[in-house]
Design a protein around this motif. Structure first.
Motif, mmCIF file in Angstrom:
data_model
loop_
_atom_site.group_PDB
_atom_site.id
_atom_site.type_symbol
_atom_site.label_atom_id
_atom_site.label_comp_id
_atom_site.label_asym_id
_atom_site.label_seq_id
_atom_site.Cartn_x
_atom_site.Cartn_y
_atom_site.Cartn_z
ATOM 1 N N UNK A 181 1.068 -1.238 0.151
ATOM 2 C CA UNK A 181 0.062 0.082 0.081
ATOM 3 C C UNK A 181 1.010 1.214 0.026
ATOM 4 N N UNK A 182 0.465 2.367 -0.752
ATOM 5 C CA UNK A 182 1.273 3.351 -0.771
ATOM 6 C C UNK A 182 1.308 3.966 0.578
ATOM 7 N N UNK A 183 2.602 4.520 1.075
ATOM 8 C CA UNK A 183 3.018 5.362 2.238
ATOM 9 C C UNK A 183 3.095 6.505 1.919
ATOM 10 N N UNK A 192 -8.437 3.409 1.720
ATOM 11 C CA UNK A 192 -8.962 3.537 0.161
ATOM 12 C C UNK A 192 -7.820 3.077 -0.700
ATOM 13 N N UNK A 193 -6.701 2.887 -0.510
ATOM 14 C CA UNK A 193 -5.638 2.431 -1.381
ATOM 15 C C UNK A 193 -4.812 1.301 -1.068
ATOM 16 N N UNK A 194 -5.862 0.686 -0.089
ATOM 17 C CA UNK A 194 -4.950 -0.754 0.611
ATOM 18 C C UNK A 194 -4.578 -1.569 -0.868
ATOM 19 N N UNK A 195 -3.514 -2.180 -0.693
ATOM 20 C CA UNK A 195 -3.117 -3.354 -1.749
ATOM 21 C C UNK A 195 -2.647 -2.769 -2.937
ATOM 22 N N UNK A 210 -1.756 -5.554 -5.787
ATOM 23 C CA UNK A 210 -2.418 -6.678 -5.805
ATOM 24 C C UNK A 210 -3.586 -6.824 -6.265
ATOM 25 N N UNK A 211 -3.983 -5.408 -6.778
ATOM 26 C CA UNK A 211 -5.497 -5.205 -7.371
ATOM 27 C C UNK A 211 -5.498 -4.874 -8.687
#
Length: 403
Positions: A181-183, A192-195, A210-211
């Protein structure tokens, strides 16, 4: 060593509880951060470089003076669930408590029982070396307000038992969002930006989305391919290197077949976004440079790479991964393919793949221009849709830390 099997029920006695705790500590990859290379297990002291300064992992062995031997199960659970140390001190989020908060109390107690069963290592903890103002722990109150929501994992009744088990492992002990996920500039991640992928700070490795099917989106993968990659480090679509190789080596290879499959089921079910915008850092180049590099890259590939990866990039999987139509080769970010050419490496040796084939390093053999040329060729040949890379990018990564 054989893959462990997680007890399917609540432990009946102390020995079963410790065994479950060891299994769960593997799932959480606790040893990776809390063991200094060459040091005693769980004694801490491993340096973790970040944009904010250097963190040093604490001693979590059973030592009562410098470890957690004098802690209670309640205090350990509060640390995992709330991100607070024994005395109430707020922990820095380099400790993935934002994920570990999902861990159930029963699993927390089992991990604690296991850690108390480990040999006591008397090793005082080292103070973090952080730049101002990040050394002011009071600022963590604001960080927690923005990015931390405590709460144990709640199964989704609309999903299968297998999916929920996978979600529990991925969202909790696996803390996969920490890399994929972007840090942001504050060291936080957006739900909202997980994975959706991100560059791992200070390590110069890119953890792909991963999406997105333009990166490592798993919508087109089979469950078996995902299982193989997680458990053995290789599959017909590619292999793991860099930080992910350490995760497979220390953690995933030891999980039961059932748990690995559950993780694969959950990961494959992540919402796929064929049109998701690739937010990885774009390669910088000029057209004239690319036109010059491609012919040179073709020659280098034929001389150095084709023997293993085949003349048309089809590879010889799983030993030698394909480069043609390989999503990880074509992302905006060229960090990973550049690093692989420069530094080479091996997938991890695992229970089910104990003698993996490796990639030799070419940093001493090829110049920056030659590395840029062969990576450019690989990213644009055989129907690949990656962009060329510049000599400057290669030069910047030549001094990147080895992982």
């Amino acid at each position: 060593m054989r893959a462990q099997t997680a007890p399917p029920h609540a432990p009946a006695n102390a020995a079963e509880k410790i065994a479950l705790g060891e299994y769960l500590a593997r799932a959480g990859d606790c040893i990776a951060c809390h063991t200094n290379p060459g040091g005693k297990p769980f004694a801490g002291g491993r340096a973790m470089e970040t944009p904010f300064g250097s963190f040093y992992s604490p001693n979590i062995s059973s030592d009562k003076a410098t470890g957690i031997g004098a802690w209670t199960a309640d205090e350990f659970y509060r640390m995992l669930h709330d991100g607070k140390s024994r005395d109430g001190t707020l922990l820095y989020p380099v400790m993935p408590f934002a994920s570990y908060t999902n861990v159930t109390r029963a699993d927390s107690d089992a991990i604690f029982a296991f850690l108390l069963s480990t040999p006591p290592i008397h090793q005082p903890n080292r103070e973090h070396n952080l730049r101002f103002p990040y050394n002011q722990r009071s600022l963590l109150i604001g960080w927690r307000t923005l990015f931390f929501r405590p709460g144990e994992f709640k199964p989704d009744p609309a999903q299968s038992t297998e999916w929920n088990r996978g979600a529990y492992l991925v969202q909790g002990l696996g803390h996969c969002v920490m890399c994929h996920t972007p840090i942001n500039a504050l060291g936080g991640v957006s739900t909202s930006k997980q994975f959706q992928g991100g560059l791992i700070p200070m390590q110069d490795w890119y953890a792909p989305s991963l999406t997105s099917n333009k990166e490592a989106g798993l919508g087109e993968w089979s469950i078996e391919e995902i299982v193989d990659l997680l458990q053995t480090g290789v599959c017909t679509r590619g292999a793991v290197y860099g930080p992910m190789a350490e995760v497979v080596k220390n953690s995933l290879q030891y999980l039961s077949d059932e748990d690995i499959r559950a993780m694969a089921v959950y990961l494959k079910a992540l919402p796929g976004h064929t049109n998701e915008v690739d937010t990885s850092p774009r390669s910088t180049y000029v057209a004239e440079e690319a036109a010059r590099l491609v012919p040179l890259g073709r020659k280098i590939y034929a001389a150095q790479c084709a023997e293993c990866h085949a003349t048309e990039g089809q590879g010889m999987p799983p030993a030698f991964p394909p480069l043609a139509n390989n999503q990880s080769i074509q992302m905006n970010s060229a960090v990973n393919p550049i690093r692989m050419v420069l530094n080479g490496g091996y997938p991890p040796g695992t229970i089910k793949n104990p003698t993996p084939y490796g990639m030799p390093p070419f940093a001493q053999l090829l110049s920056d221009e030659e590395v840029a040329a062969v990576v450019t060729y690989i990213r644009t040949a055989w129907g690949n849709h990656g962009t060329p890379v510049s000599v400057r990018e290669v030069n910047a990564l030549r001094a990147a830390p080895l992982f």
